[in-house]
Scaffold this motif. Structure first.
Motif, PDB file in Angstrom:
ATOM      1  N   ALA A 151       0.837  -1.202   0.000  1.00  0.00           N
ATOM      2  CA  ALA A 151       0.000   0.000   0.000  1.00  0.00           C
ATOM      3  C   ALA A 151       0.875   1.257   0.000  1.00  0.00           C
ATOM      4  CB  ALA A 151      -0.942   0.002   1.202  1.00  0.00           C
ATOM      5  N   ALA A 152       1.947   1.237   0.769  1.00  0.00           N
ATOM      6  CA  ALA A 152       2.868   2.378   0.806  1.00  0.00           C
ATOM      7  C   ALA A 152       3.472   2.616  -0.576  1.00  0.00           C
ATOM      8  CB  ALA A 152       3.973   2.133   1.826  1.00  0.00           C
ATOM      9  N   LEU A 153       3.820   1.555  -1.252  1.00  0.00           N
ATOM     10  CA  LEU A 153       4.429   1.679  -2.572  1.00  0.00           C
ATOM     11  C   LEU A 153       3.439   2.266  -3.587  1.00  0.00           C
ATOM     12  CD1 LEU A 153       7.123   1.235  -3.851  1.00  0.00           C
ATOM     13  CD2 LEU A 153       6.485  -1.128  -4.300  1.00  0.00           C
ATOM     14  N   ARG A 154       2.209   1.783  -3.560  1.00  0.00           N
ATOM     15  CA  ARG A 154       1.197   2.334  -4.470  1.00  0.00           C
ATOM     16  C   ARG A 154       0.970   3.821  -4.186  1.00  0.00           C
ATOM     17  NH1 ARG A 154      -0.896  -2.965  -3.807  1.00  0.00           N
ATOM     18  NH2 ARG A 154      -2.135  -2.306  -2.021  1.00  0.00           N
ATOM     19  N   ARG A 155       0.883   4.192  -2.895  1.00  0.00           N
ATOM     20  CA  ARG A 155       0.678   5.597  -2.513  1.00  0.00           C
ATOM     21  C   ARG A 155       1.860   6.465  -2.947  1.00  0.00           C
ATOM     22  NH1 ARG A 155       2.988   8.136   1.204  1.00  0.00           N
ATOM     23  NH2 ARG A 155       3.530   6.305   2.460  1.00  0.00           N
ATOM     24  N   GLU A 156       3.068   6.014  -2.643  1.00  0.00           N
ATOM     25  CA  GLU A 156       4.263   6.803  -2.968  1.00  0.00           C
ATOM     26  C   GLU A 156       4.415   7.025  -4.474  1.00  0.00           C
ATOM     27  OE1 GLU A 156       6.532   8.500  -1.356  1.00  0.00           O
ATOM     28  OE2 GLU A 156       6.073   7.974   0.709  1.00  0.00           O
ATOM     29  N   ILE A 157       4.180   6.006  -5.271  1.00  0.00           N
ATOM     30  CA  ILE A 157       4.326   6.148  -6.724  1.00  0.00           C
ATOM     31  C   ILE A 157       3.233   7.052  -7.289  1.00  0.00           C
ATOM     32  CG2 ILE A 157       4.386   4.921  -8.944  1.00  0.00           C
ATOM     33  CD1 ILE A 157       6.930   4.633  -7.074  1.00  0.00           C
ATOM     34  N   LEU A 158       2.041   6.978  -6.718  1.00  0.00           N
ATOM     35  CA  LEU A 158       0.971   7.884  -7.142  1.00  0.00           C
ATOM     36  C   LEU A 158       1.355   9.334  -6.815  1.00  0.00           C
ATOM     37  CD1 LEU A 158      -1.797   8.034  -8.466  1.00  0.00           C
ATOM     38  CD2 LEU A 158      -2.815   7.754  -6.204  1.00  0.00           C
ATOM     39  N   GLU A 159       1.938   9.556  -5.628  1.00  0.00           N
ATOM     40  CA  GLU A 159       2.357  10.901  -5.227  1.00  0.00           C
ATOM     41  C   GLU A 159       3.535  11.407  -6.055  1.00  0.00           C
ATOM     42  OE1 GLU A 159       3.284  10.758  -1.044  1.00  0.00           O
ATOM     43  OE2 GLU A 159       1.196  10.407  -0.467  1.00  0.00           O
ATOM     44  N   GLU A 160       4.563  10.568  -6.232  1.00  0.00           N
ATOM     45  CA  GLU A 160       5.814  10.990  -6.868  1.00  0.00           C
ATOM     46  C   GLU A 160       5.785  10.959  -8.388  1.00  0.00           C
ATOM     47  OE1 GLU A 160       9.129   8.737  -5.433  1.00  0.00           O
ATOM     48  OE2 GLU A 160       8.873   9.420  -3.370  1.00  0.00           O
ATOM     49  N   LEU A 161       5.001  10.036  -8.959  1.00  0.00           N
ATOM     50  CA  LEU A 161       5.027   9.855 -10.413  1.00  0.00           C
ATOM     51  C   LEU A 161       3.640   9.929 -11.055  1.00  0.00           C
ATOM     52  CD1 LEU A 161       7.669   6.987 -10.523  1.00  0.00           C
ATOM     53  CD2 LEU A 161       8.034   9.400 -11.091  1.00  0.00           C
ATOM     54  N   GLN A 162       2.622  10.247 -10.251  1.00  0.00           N
ATOM     55  CA  GLN A 162       1.247  10.402 -10.728  1.00  0.00           C
ATOM     56  C   GLN A 162       0.794   9.203 -11.569  1.00  0.00           C
ATOM     57  OE1 GLN A 162       1.160  14.276 -12.626  1.00  0.00           O
ATOM     58  NE2 GLN A 162       1.192  15.319 -10.661  1.00  0.00           N
ATOM     59  N   ALA A 216      -0.054   0.408 -14.037  1.00  0.00           N
ATOM     60  CA  ALA A 216      -1.431  -0.071 -14.169  1.00  0.00           C
ATOM     61  C   ALA A 216      -2.296   0.973 -14.861  1.00  0.00           C
ATOM     62  CB  ALA A 216      -2.011  -0.415 -12.805  1.00  0.00           C
ATOM     63  N   ALA A 217      -2.051   2.253 -14.563  1.00  0.00           N
ATOM     64  CA  ALA A 217      -2.818   3.338 -15.181  1.00  0.00           C
ATOM     65  C   ALA A 217      -2.039   4.634 -15.049  1.00  0.00           C
ATOM     66  CB  ALA A 217      -4.181   3.478 -14.505  1.00  0.00           C
ATOM     67  N   GLY A 218      -2.111   5.447 -16.083  1.00  0.00           N
ATOM     68  CA  GLY A 218      -1.446   6.741 -16.051  1.00  0.00           C
ATOM     69  C   GLY A 218      -0.126   6.719 -16.798  1.00  0.00           C
ATOM     70  N   HIS A 219       0.541   7.855 -16.757  1.00  0.00           N
ATOM     71  CA  HIS A 219       1.837   8.022 -17.416  1.00  0.00           C
ATOM     72  C   HIS A 219       2.824   8.500 -16.368  1.00  0.00           C
ATOM     73  CE1 HIS A 219      -0.038   7.517 -21.325  1.00  0.00           C
ATOM     74  NE2 HIS A 219      -0.989   8.347 -20.919  1.00  0.00           N
ATOM     75  N   LEU A 220       4.007   7.929 -16.351  1.00  0.00           N
ATOM     76  CA  LEU A 220       5.018   8.303 -15.378  1.00  0.00           C
ATOM     77  C   LEU A 220       5.390   9.771 -15.563  1.00  0.00           C
ATOM     78  CD1 LEU A 220       7.077   5.035 -15.778  1.00  0.00           C
ATOM     79  CD2 LEU A 220       5.771   5.692 -13.742  1.00  0.00           C
ATOM     80  N   THR A 221       5.048  10.585 -14.553  1.00  0.00           N
ATOM     81  CA  THR A 221       5.253  12.024 -14.590  1.00  0.00           C
ATOM     82  C   THR A 221       6.065  12.439 -13.372  1.00  0.00           C
ATOM     83  OG1 THR A 221       3.107  12.286 -15.667  1.00  0.00           O
ATOM     84  CG2 THR A 221       4.064  14.253 -14.662  1.00  0.00           C
ATOM     85  N   LEU A 222       7.200  13.085 -13.583  1.00  0.00           N
ATOM     86  CA  LEU A 222       8.067  13.479 -12.474  1.00  0.00           C
ATOM     87  C   LEU A 222       7.447  14.617 -11.671  1.00  0.00           C
ATOM     88  CD1 LEU A 222      11.582  13.425 -14.176  1.00  0.00           C
ATOM     89  CD2 LEU A 222      10.421  11.595 -12.937  1.00  0.00           C
ATOM     90  N   VAL A 223       7.384  14.447 -10.352  1.00  0.00           N
ATOM     91  CA  VAL A 223       6.896  15.475  -9.439  1.00  0.00           C
ATOM     92  C   VAL A 223       8.058  15.988  -8.589  1.00  0.00           C
ATOM     93  CG1 VAL A 223       5.340  15.974  -7.513  1.00  0.00           C
ATOM     94  CG2 VAL A 223       4.564  14.508  -9.389  1.00  0.00           C
ATOM     95  N   ASP A 224       8.785  15.071  -7.933  1.00  0.00           N
ATOM     96  CA  ASP A 224       9.871  15.446  -7.028  1.00  0.00           C
ATOM     97  C   ASP A 224      11.259  15.153  -7.583  1.00  0.00           C
ATOM     98  OD1 ASP A 224       8.116  16.259  -4.987  1.00  0.00           O
ATOM     99  OD2 ASP A 224       7.904  14.208  -4.264  1.00  0.00           O
ATOM    100  N   HIS A 225      11.347  14.374  -8.632  1.00  0.00           N
ATOM    101  CA  HIS A 225      12.642  13.954  -9.168  1.00  0.00           C
ATOM    102  C   HIS A 225      13.150  14.909 -10.241  1.00  0.00           C
ATOM    103  CE1 HIS A 225      11.097  10.228  -7.338  1.00  0.00           C
ATOM    104  NE2 HIS A 225      12.364  10.019  -7.071  1.00  0.00           N
ATOM    105  N   MET A 226      14.477  14.924 -10.437  1.00  0.00           N
ATOM    106  CA  MET A 226      15.119  15.783 -11.430  1.00  0.00           C
ATOM    107  C   MET A 226      15.026  15.185 -12.833  1.00  0.00           C
ATOM    108  SD  MET A 226      18.629  16.581  -9.310  1.00  0.00           S
ATOM    109  CE  MET A 226      19.483  17.285 -10.692  1.00  0.00           C
ATOM    110  N   ALA A 227      15.114  13.860 -12.915  1.00  0.00           N
ATOM    111  CA  ALA A 227      15.143  13.183 -14.208  1.00  0.00           C
ATOM    112  C   ALA A 227      14.750  11.728 -14.010  1.00  0.00           C
ATOM    113  CB  ALA A 227      16.550  13.264 -14.815  1.00  0.00           C
ATOM    114  N   ALA A 228      14.505  11.062 -15.123  1.00  0.00           N
ATOM    115  CA  ALA A 228      14.186   9.636 -15.095  1.00  0.00           C
ATOM    116  C   ALA A 228      14.640   9.013 -16.402  1.00  0.00           C
ATOM    117  CB  ALA A 228      12.694   9.418 -14.896  1.00  0.00           C
ATOM    118  N   LYS A 229      14.913   7.706 -16.359  1.00  0.00           N
ATOM    119  CA  LYS A 229      15.340   6.986 -17.554  1.00  0.00           C
ATOM    120  C   LYS A 229      14.811   5.559 -17.498  1.00  0.00           C
ATOM    121  CE  LYS A 229      19.907   9.083 -18.197  1.00  0.00           C
ATOM    122  NZ  LYS A 229      21.343   8.805 -18.366  1.00  0.00           N
TER     123      LYS A 229
END
Length: 141
Positions: free
Chosen positions: A46-57, A88-101
């Protein structure tokens, strides 16, 4: 020494894994598998699902448990439970991070991993069936 309990998502599309570059804190600029702290009363999943929703929408499906990294940083002990996940749903969108690969077997070592995440890289290589990268040689053979 204080222990911090966190979770990390190894988000994969089957051939690649998603890495993020921290945009804040003491470890700013280092590369990691995204995740965060487990709150009181929360399961790791549950923590992982919440954190990824918060950090990566993004909503993720939490899959295989890879293991828990125990690592001593100078100011705290990190206990990091790691799971294989898929979008599962959505597009990985950076909220708190500088970059992603998105990384492959050949590019896993192209980023400067945070120390605890280096352990996870080896687990990911095994899980994905990737062999360790060949050593690079300078000049003629």
């Amino acid at each position: 020494m204080k222990t911090i309990h966190v979770v990390a998502a190894v988000i994969t599309d089957g051939t690649r894994v998603y890495a993020t570059q921290r945009g804040y804190g003491e470890q700013k600029g280092g590369w990691e598998f995204p995740g965060g702290k487990i709150e009181a009363g929360e399961t790791p999943e549950a923590a992982l699902r919440r954190e990824i929703l918060e950090e990566l929408q993004t909503e993720i499906a939490v899959g295989t448990y890879l293991g828990t990294v125990e690592y001593d940083y100078s100011a705290f002990h990190l206990s990091m439970a790691c799971y294989i996940c898929q979008v599962a749903a959505g597009h990985l969108t950076l909220v708190d991070h500088m970059a992603a690969k998105w990384l492959t077997a050949d590019t896993m070592e192209s980023v400067d991993w945070l120390p605890a995440d280096k352990v996870v890289v080896e687990w990911v290589r095994t899980y994905m069936g990737w062999e360790a990268a060949e050593p690079r040689h300078e000049g003629p053979r």
